[in-house]
Design a protein around this motif. Structure first.
Motif, PDB file in Angstrom:
ATOM      1  N   ILE A 145       0.844  -1.193   0.000  1.00  0.00           N
ATOM      2  CA  ILE A 145       0.000   0.000   0.000  1.00  0.00           C
ATOM      3  C   ILE A 145       0.878   1.241   0.000  1.00  0.00           C
ATOM      4  O   ILE A 145       1.847   1.325   0.744  1.00  0.00           O
ATOM      5  CB  ILE A 145      -0.898   0.018   1.260  1.00  0.00           C
ATOM      6  N   ILE A 146       0.533   2.191  -0.847  1.00  0.00           N
ATOM      7  CA  ILE A 146       1.141   3.524  -0.804  1.00  0.00           C
ATOM      8  C   ILE A 146       0.034   4.456  -0.334  1.00  0.00           C
ATOM      9  O   ILE A 146      -0.924   4.719  -1.051  1.00  0.00           O
ATOM     10  CB  ILE A 146       1.662   3.972  -2.191  1.00  0.00           C
ATOM     11  N   LEU A 147       0.161   4.936   0.893  1.00  0.00           N
ATOM     12  CA  LEU A 147      -0.889   5.728   1.527  1.00  0.00           C
ATOM     13  C   LEU A 147      -0.478   7.188   1.612  1.00  0.00           C
ATOM     14  O   LEU A 147       0.588   7.506   2.134  1.00  0.00           O
ATOM     15  CB  LEU A 147      -1.150   5.176   2.935  1.00  0.00           C
ATOM     16  N   ASP A 148      -1.314   8.082   1.092  1.00  0.00           N
ATOM     17  CA  ASP A 148      -1.142   9.523   1.290  1.00  0.00           C
ATOM     18  C   ASP A 148      -1.842   9.841   2.602  1.00  0.00           C
ATOM     19  O   ASP A 148      -3.059   9.755   2.691  1.00  0.00           O
ATOM     20  CB  ASP A 148      -1.772  10.315   0.143  1.00  0.00           C
ATOM     21  N   VAL A 149      -1.090  10.184   3.626  1.00  0.00           N
ATOM     22  CA  VAL A 149      -1.631  10.316   4.974  1.00  0.00           C
ATOM     23  C   VAL A 149      -2.176  11.713   5.213  1.00  0.00           C
ATOM     24  O   VAL A 149      -1.555  12.705   4.842  1.00  0.00           O
ATOM     25  CB  VAL A 149      -0.539   9.967   6.009  1.00  0.00           C
ATOM     26  N   LYS A 150      -3.349  11.797   5.881  1.00  0.00           N
ATOM     27  CA  LYS A 150      -4.016  13.081   6.133  1.00  0.00           C
ATOM     28  C   LYS A 150      -3.492  13.794   7.373  1.00  0.00           C
ATOM     29  O   LYS A 150      -3.731  14.964   7.551  1.00  0.00           O
ATOM     30  CB  LYS A 150      -5.516  12.853   6.333  1.00  0.00           C
ATOM     31  N   ASN A 151      -2.807  13.097   8.257  1.00  0.00           N
ATOM     32  CA  ASN A 151      -2.379  13.771   9.495  1.00  0.00           C
ATOM     33  C   ASN A 151      -0.994  14.381   9.326  1.00  0.00           C
ATOM     34  O   ASN A 151      -0.561  14.642   8.218  1.00  0.00           O
ATOM     35  CB  ASN A 151      -2.456  12.799  10.689  1.00  0.00           C
ATOM     36  N   ASP A 152      -0.286  14.593  10.429  1.00  0.00           N
ATOM     37  CA  ASP A 152       0.982  15.322  10.391  1.00  0.00           C
ATOM     38  C   ASP A 152       2.188  14.420  10.076  1.00  0.00           C
ATOM     39  O   ASP A 152       3.273  14.616  10.570  1.00  0.00           O
ATOM     40  CB  ASP A 152       1.212  16.034  11.722  1.00  0.00           C
ATOM     41  N   SER A 153       2.005  13.456   9.221  1.00  0.00           N
ATOM     42  CA  SER A 153       3.106  12.532   8.936  1.00  0.00           C
ATOM     43  C   SER A 153       3.977  13.047   7.798  1.00  0.00           C
ATOM     44  O   SER A 153       3.861  14.171   7.355  1.00  0.00           O
ATOM     45  CB  SER A 153       2.554  11.153   8.588  1.00  0.00           C
ATOM     46  N   ALA A 154       4.804  12.182   7.301  1.00  0.00           N
ATOM     47  CA  ALA A 154       5.779  12.549   6.274  1.00  0.00           C
ATOM     48  C   ALA A 154       5.174  12.728   4.884  1.00  0.00           C
ATOM     49  O   ALA A 154       5.894  13.007   3.949  1.00  0.00           O
ATOM     50  CB  ALA A 154       6.863  11.480   6.231  1.00  0.00           C
ATOM     51  N   GLY A 155       3.887  12.569   4.709  1.00  0.00           N
ATOM     52  CA  GLY A 155       3.251  12.779   3.403  1.00  0.00           C
ATOM     53  C   GLY A 155       2.717  11.513   2.764  1.00  0.00           C
ATOM     54  O   GLY A 155       1.602  11.473   2.310  1.00  0.00           O
ATOM     55  N   TYR A 156       3.519  10.481   2.737  1.00  0.00           N
ATOM     56  CA  TYR A 156       3.019   9.196   2.262  1.00  0.00           C
ATOM     57  C   TYR A 156       3.644   8.098   3.121  1.00  0.00           C
ATOM     58  O   TYR A 156       4.641   8.307   3.801  1.00  0.00           O
ATOM     59  CB  TYR A 156       3.329   8.962   0.785  1.00  0.00           C
ATOM     60  N   CYS A 157       3.029   6.964   3.093  1.00  0.00           N
ATOM     61  CA  CYS A 157       3.483   5.858   3.916  1.00  0.00           C
ATOM     62  C   CYS A 157       3.482   4.584   3.080  1.00  0.00           C
ATOM     63  O   CYS A 157       2.494   4.274   2.427  1.00  0.00           O
ATOM     64  CB  CYS A 157       2.543   5.713   5.110  1.00  0.00           C
TER      65      CYS A 157
END
Length: 148
Positions: A101-113
């Motif tokens: 999975i390539i996740l674009d994260v909505k919170n304060d993370s690095a941008g994608y996971c």
């Protein structure tokens, strides 16, 4: 001399068999997984949800994130994250089949996971485990609920 050689070979065979049994005990992966086995809604015990869509899109709600995907200073703290991204059926090296999975994260993370899962569970393809989260919040079970 021949009996000593047989004894050594027998001992070696027993040790190798024991090592293989030890290394694979408790590991139930499903090598015959198909892409369609991932599609649908998966939920964990604390309200996290992962939705794998047939068109390759992925939606996550409150799933534990790998510490490398967040700004968290403590590598043992798993933040919850939500977002959307893409997925494909792909096994992580030496772990068996699962989803990448390539996740674009909505919170304060690095941008994608970059997230890897593996199929586990006593029933074939009934559970999916996040590879970086080896406790219950990282274990997702196929849901009977309809996706949103």
């Amino acid at each position: 001399m021949v009996s000593r050689l047989r004894s050594l070979l027998w001992t070696k065979a027993v040790l190798i068999s024991s090592l293989v049994a030890l290394l694979t005990s408790g590991c139930v992966t499903h090598p015959h997984a198909k892409r369609s086995d991932s599609i649908g809604l998966w939920e964990n015990s604390v309200g996290g949800r992962m939705e794998f869509r047939d068109d390759g899109r992925f939606i996550a709600t409150s799933i534990p994130l790998d510490p490398r995907c967040t700004e968290e200073d403590d590598p043992l703290q798993h933040k919850q994250g939500s977002g959307a991204g893409t997925w494909k059926l792909e096994g992580f090296p030496d772990e068996g089949p699962g989803a990448h999975i390539i996740l674009d994260v909505k919170n304060d993370s690095a941008g994608y996971c970059d997230i890897w899962t593996v199929f586990t569970g006593a029933k074939p393809l009934s559970e999916m485990q996040l590879l970086y989260q080896h406790d219950d919040p990282g274990r997702f079970r196929r849901s009977t609920a309809t996706s949103r």
